[in-house]
Scaffold this motif. Structure first.
Motif, PDB file in Angstrom:
ATOM      1  N   VAL A   1       1.186  -1.629   0.268  1.00 45.78           N
ATOM      2  CA  VAL A   1      -0.130  -0.113  -0.041  1.00 45.78           C
ATOM      3  C   VAL A   1       0.505   1.066   0.064  1.00 45.78           C
ATOM      4  O   VAL A   1       1.490   1.412   0.816  1.00 45.78           O
ATOM      5  N   VAL A   2       0.590   1.913  -1.119  1.00 46.10           N
ATOM      6  CA  VAL A   2       1.785   3.736  -1.514  1.00 46.10           C
ATOM      7  C   VAL A   2       0.804   4.361  -1.585  1.00 46.10           C
ATOM      8  O   VAL A   2      -0.432   4.232  -1.561  1.00 46.10           O
ATOM      9  N   GLU A   3       1.485   5.718  -1.353  1.00 43.25           N
ATOM     10  CA  GLU A   3       0.818   7.086  -2.062  1.00 43.25           C
ATOM     11  C   GLU A   3       0.813   6.774  -3.117  1.00 43.25           C
ATOM     12  O   GLU A   3       0.861   6.630  -4.244  1.00 43.25           O
ATOM     13  N   ASN A   4      -1.301   7.221  -3.361  1.00 43.00           N
ATOM     14  CA  ASN A   4      -0.977   7.422  -5.162  1.00 43.00           C
ATOM     15  C   ASN A   4      -0.619   8.931  -5.359  1.00 43.00           C
ATOM     16  O   ASN A   4      -0.567   9.175  -5.654  1.00 43.00           O
ATOM     17  N   GLU A   5       1.499   9.043  -5.883  1.00 44.22           N
ATOM     18  CA  GLU A   5       1.560   9.756  -6.340  1.00 44.22           C
ATOM     19  C   GLU A   5       3.083   9.517  -7.520  1.00 44.22           C
ATOM     20  O   GLU A   5       2.956   8.288  -7.291  1.00 44.22           O
ATOM     21  N   PHE A   6       3.279  10.577  -8.080  1.00 39.51           N
ATOM     22  CA  PHE A   6       3.532  10.372  -9.796  1.00 39.51           C
ATOM     23  C   PHE A   6       5.175   9.379  -9.317  1.00 39.51           C
ATOM     24  O   PHE A   6       5.410   9.727  -8.524  1.00 39.51           O
TER      25      PHE A   6
ATOM     26  N   VAL B   1       5.955   6.864  -7.399  1.00 37.40           N
ATOM     27  CA  VAL B   1       6.327   6.057  -6.332  1.00 37.40           C
ATOM     28  C   VAL B   1       6.313   4.576  -7.303  1.00 37.40           C
ATOM     29  O   VAL B   1       7.552   3.522  -6.835  1.00 37.40           O
ATOM     30  N   LEU B   2       5.170   3.428  -8.053  1.00 39.43           N
ATOM     31  CA  LEU B   2       5.213   2.847  -8.757  1.00 39.43           C
ATOM     32  C   LEU B   2       7.156   2.256  -9.056  1.00 39.43           C
ATOM     33  O   LEU B   2       7.180   1.173  -9.244  1.00 39.43           O
ATOM     34  N   ALA B   3       8.229   3.025 -10.525  1.00 40.18           N
ATOM     35  CA  ALA B   3       8.767   3.368 -10.706  1.00 40.18           C
ATOM     36  C   ALA B   3      10.248   2.754  -9.356  1.00 40.18           C
ATOM     37  O   ALA B   3      11.033   2.689 -10.022  1.00 40.18           O
ATOM     38  N   ARG B   4       9.605   3.536  -8.109  1.00 45.19           N
ATOM     39  CA  ARG B   4      11.307   3.438  -6.780  1.00 45.19           C
ATOM     40  C   ARG B   4      10.609   2.140  -6.084  1.00 45.19           C
ATOM     41  O   ARG B   4      11.262   1.306  -6.695  1.00 45.19           O
ATOM     42  N   VAL B   5       9.077   1.198  -6.468  1.00 41.20           N
ATOM     43  CA  VAL B   5       9.573   0.430  -6.351  1.00 41.20           C
ATOM     44  C   VAL B   5       9.582  -0.667  -6.810  1.00 41.20           C
ATOM     45  O   VAL B   5      10.540  -1.711  -6.548  1.00 41.20           O
ATOM     46  N   SER B   6       9.397  -0.400  -7.894  1.00 38.06           N
ATOM     47  CA  SER B   6       9.900  -1.214  -9.432  1.00 38.06           C
ATOM     48  C   SER B   6      11.250  -1.403  -9.433  1.00 38.06           C
ATOM     49  O   SER B   6      12.353  -2.435  -9.901  1.00 38.06           O
ATOM     50  N   GLY B   7      12.038  -0.292  -9.040  1.00 34.86           N
ATOM     51  CA  GLY B   7      13.334   0.365  -9.436  1.00 34.86           C
ATOM     52  C   GLY B   7      13.897  -0.653  -8.254  1.00 34.86           C
ATOM     53  O   GLY B   7      15.137  -1.393  -8.354  1.00 34.86           O
ATOM     54  N   LEU B   8      13.571  -0.889  -6.406  1.00 31.86           N
ATOM     55  CA  LEU B   8      14.400  -1.327  -6.237  1.00 31.86           C
ATOM     56  C   LEU B   8      14.749  -3.024  -6.167  1.00 31.86           C
ATOM     57  O   LEU B   8      15.139  -3.375  -5.844  1.00 31.86           O
ATOM     58  N   PHE B   9      13.651  -3.813  -6.657  1.00 33.86           N
ATOM     59  CA  PHE B   9      13.336  -4.928  -7.184  1.00 33.86           C
ATOM     60  C   PHE B   9      14.490  -4.982  -8.561  1.00 33.86           C
ATOM     61  O   PHE B   9      15.806  -5.784  -8.224  1.00 33.86           O
ATOM     62  N   SER B  10      14.316  -4.215  -9.211  1.00 30.97           N
ATOM     63  CA  SER B  10      15.688  -4.198  -9.888  1.00 30.97           C
ATOM     64  C   SER B  10      16.928  -4.111 -10.291  1.00 30.97           C
ATOM     65  O   SER B  10      18.199  -4.508 -10.353  1.00 30.97           O
TER      66      SER B  10
ATOM     67  N   ASN C   1       9.887  -1.037   3.405  1.00 29.55           N
ATOM     68  CA  ASN C   1       9.425  -0.141   4.496  1.00 29.55           C
ATOM     69  C   ASN C   1      10.158   0.850   4.058  1.00 29.55           C
ATOM     70  O   ASN C   1      10.142   1.840   4.720  1.00 29.55           O
ATOM     71  N   LYS C   2      11.606   0.604   3.652  1.00 29.86           N
ATOM     72  CA  LYS C   2      12.148   2.126   3.925  1.00 29.86           C
ATOM     73  C   LYS C   2      11.495   3.311   2.700  1.00 29.86           C
ATOM     74  O   LYS C   2      12.317   4.180   3.191  1.00 29.86           O
ATOM     75  N   LEU C   3      11.043   3.050   1.553  1.00 30.28           N
ATOM     76  CA  LEU C   3      10.379   4.100   0.925  1.00 30.28           C
ATOM     77  C   LEU C   3       9.335   4.567   1.621  1.00 30.28           C
ATOM     78  O   LEU C   3       9.042   4.421   2.220  1.00 30.28           O
ATOM     79  N   VAL C   4      10.156   6.477   1.050  1.00 23.46           N
ATOM     80  CA  VAL C   4       9.309   6.715   2.223  1.00 23.46           C
ATOM     81  C   VAL C   4       7.995   6.609   1.796  1.00 23.46           C
ATOM     82  O   VAL C   4       6.492   6.763   2.132  1.00 23.46           O
ATOM     83  N   ASP C   5       7.250   6.300   0.936  1.00 25.24           N
ATOM     84  CA  ASP C   5       6.123   6.425   0.609  1.00 25.24           C
ATOM     85  C   ASP C   5       4.700   5.278   0.336  1.00 25.24           C
ATOM     86  O   ASP C   5       3.532   5.243  -0.111  1.00 25.24           O
ATOM     87  N   VAL C   6       5.748   4.505   0.575  1.00 22.56           N
ATOM     88  CA  VAL C   6       5.245   2.991   1.369  1.00 22.56           C
ATOM     89  C   VAL C   6       4.771   2.776   2.326  1.00 22.56           C
ATOM     90  O   VAL C   6       5.128   3.525   4.223  1.00 22.56           O
ATOM     91  N   ILE C   7       2.923   2.935   2.866  1.00 20.87           N
ATOM     92  CA  ILE C   7       1.450   2.710   3.976  1.00 20.87           C
ATOM     93  C   ILE C   7       2.117   1.290   4.355  1.00 20.87           C
ATOM     94  O   ILE C   7       2.501   1.349   5.935  1.00 20.87           O
ATOM     95  N   LYS C   8       2.578   0.492   3.921  1.00 19.58           N
ATOM     96  CA  LYS C   8       2.063  -1.006   4.549  1.00 19.58           C
ATOM     97  C   LYS C   8       2.999  -1.999   2.946  1.00 19.58           C
ATOM     98  O   LYS C   8       2.449  -1.842   2.275  1.00 19.58           O
ATOM     99  N   VAL C   9       3.523  -3.334   4.159  1.00 12.65           N
ATOM    100  CA  VAL C   9       3.909  -4.034   3.119  1.00 12.65           C
ATOM    101  C   VAL C   9       3.403  -5.431   4.095  1.00 12.65           C
ATOM    102  O   VAL C   9       3.174  -5.747   5.247  1.00 12.65           O
ATOM    103  N   LEU C  10       1.909  -6.474   2.837  1.00 12.24           N
ATOM    104  CA  LEU C  10       1.827  -7.352   3.229  1.00 12.24           C
ATOM    105  C   LEU C  10       2.226  -8.798   2.303  1.00 12.24           C
ATOM    106  O   LEU C  10       2.434  -8.461   1.186  1.00 12.24           O
ATOM    107  N   ASP C  11       2.495  -9.346   3.219  1.00 10.05           N
ATOM    108  CA  ASP C  11       3.481 -10.736   2.129  1.00 10.05           C
ATOM    109  C   ASP C  11       2.172 -11.995   2.414  1.00 10.05           C
ATOM    110  O   ASP C  11       1.913 -12.374   2.913  1.00 10.05           O
ATOM    111  N   PHE C  12       1.775 -12.351   1.411  1.00  9.08           N
ATOM    112  CA  PHE C  12       0.417 -13.233   1.228  1.00  9.08           C
ATOM    113  C   PHE C  12       0.972 -14.513   1.333  1.00  9.08           C
ATOM    114  O   PHE C  12       1.466 -14.963  -0.733  1.00  9.08           O
ATOM    115  N   SER C  13       0.487 -16.095   1.686  1.00  7.16           N
ATOM    116  CA  SER C  13       1.246 -16.981   1.252  1.00  7.16           C
ATOM    117  C   SER C  13      -0.501 -17.571   1.152  1.00  7.16           C
ATOM    118  O   SER C  13      -1.575 -16.662   1.400  1.00  7.16           O
ATOM    119  N   GLU C  14      -0.163 -18.104   0.464  1.00  9.87           N
ATOM    120  CA  GLU C  14      -1.189 -19.870  -0.570  1.00  9.87           C
ATOM    121  C   GLU C  14      -2.366 -19.387   1.043  1.00  9.87           C
ATOM    122  O   GLU C  14      -3.846 -19.574   0.633  1.00  9.87           O
TER     123      GLU C  14
END
Length: 163
Positions: A8-13, A15-24, A65-78
């Protein structure tokens, strides 16, 4: 091991690039990615499907969780989430295979959404396992085109995030 992570993130310009950039930037692959606003339009929910062991998942979660715009991180297992996906599947539908395509569509409770003299376009929704199963049956009949949304997930019962 496959993991479905809901962020769950702030709906701002940007944010998606920062989250996906973290992965890559850390060499983590994203198998699927889905993003949309929540019931609170100032927030968005990013659903990411990735692979890795528990140590990698823990590292990803800490970094998110270190990213400023991140509100909550949930890990879902099956066992603690409901996970669904949409697929649009175009298959060859020649005279000899039309009845078989219709039987498969019926078994999987999918829908035919477009018909031409040479093809059917099918809408299938369900768990990624169900989508893979219908694709396995349709491939030998002539899979012409496939579009998948990627998974979305929500916690079962009281588990999850309200927003």
């Amino acid at each position: 091991m496959q993991h479905t992570i809901s962020v769950v993130v702030e709906n701002e310009f940007g944010v998606l690039a920062r989250v996906s950039g973290l992965f890559s930037g850390r060499g983590f692959n994203i198998d699927s990615l889905s993003v949309a606003p929540t019931s609170d339009e100032s927030l968005s929910r990013i659903t990411i499907v990735t692979r890795g062991d528990d140590a990698i998942l823990e590292q990803i979660t800490k970094q998110l969780n270190k990213l400023v715009d991140v509100i909550k991180v949930l890990d879902f297992s099956e066992d603690n989430a409901i996970e669904r996906e949409l697929a649009l599947i175009k298959v060859a539908a020649e005279d000899e295979s039309r009845a078989e395509v219709l039987r498969i569509v019926d078994i999987f409770r999918a829908k035919i959404i477009d018909v031409t003299p040479k093809s059917y376009t099918i809408e299938a929704t369900g768990s990624p396992i169900k989508i893979n199963a219908i694709l396995d049956l349709l491939r030998p009949l002539g899979l012409k085109e496939l579009v998948r949304t990627g998974s979305v997930a929500i916690g079962r019962g009281a588990k999850g995030w309200k927003g």
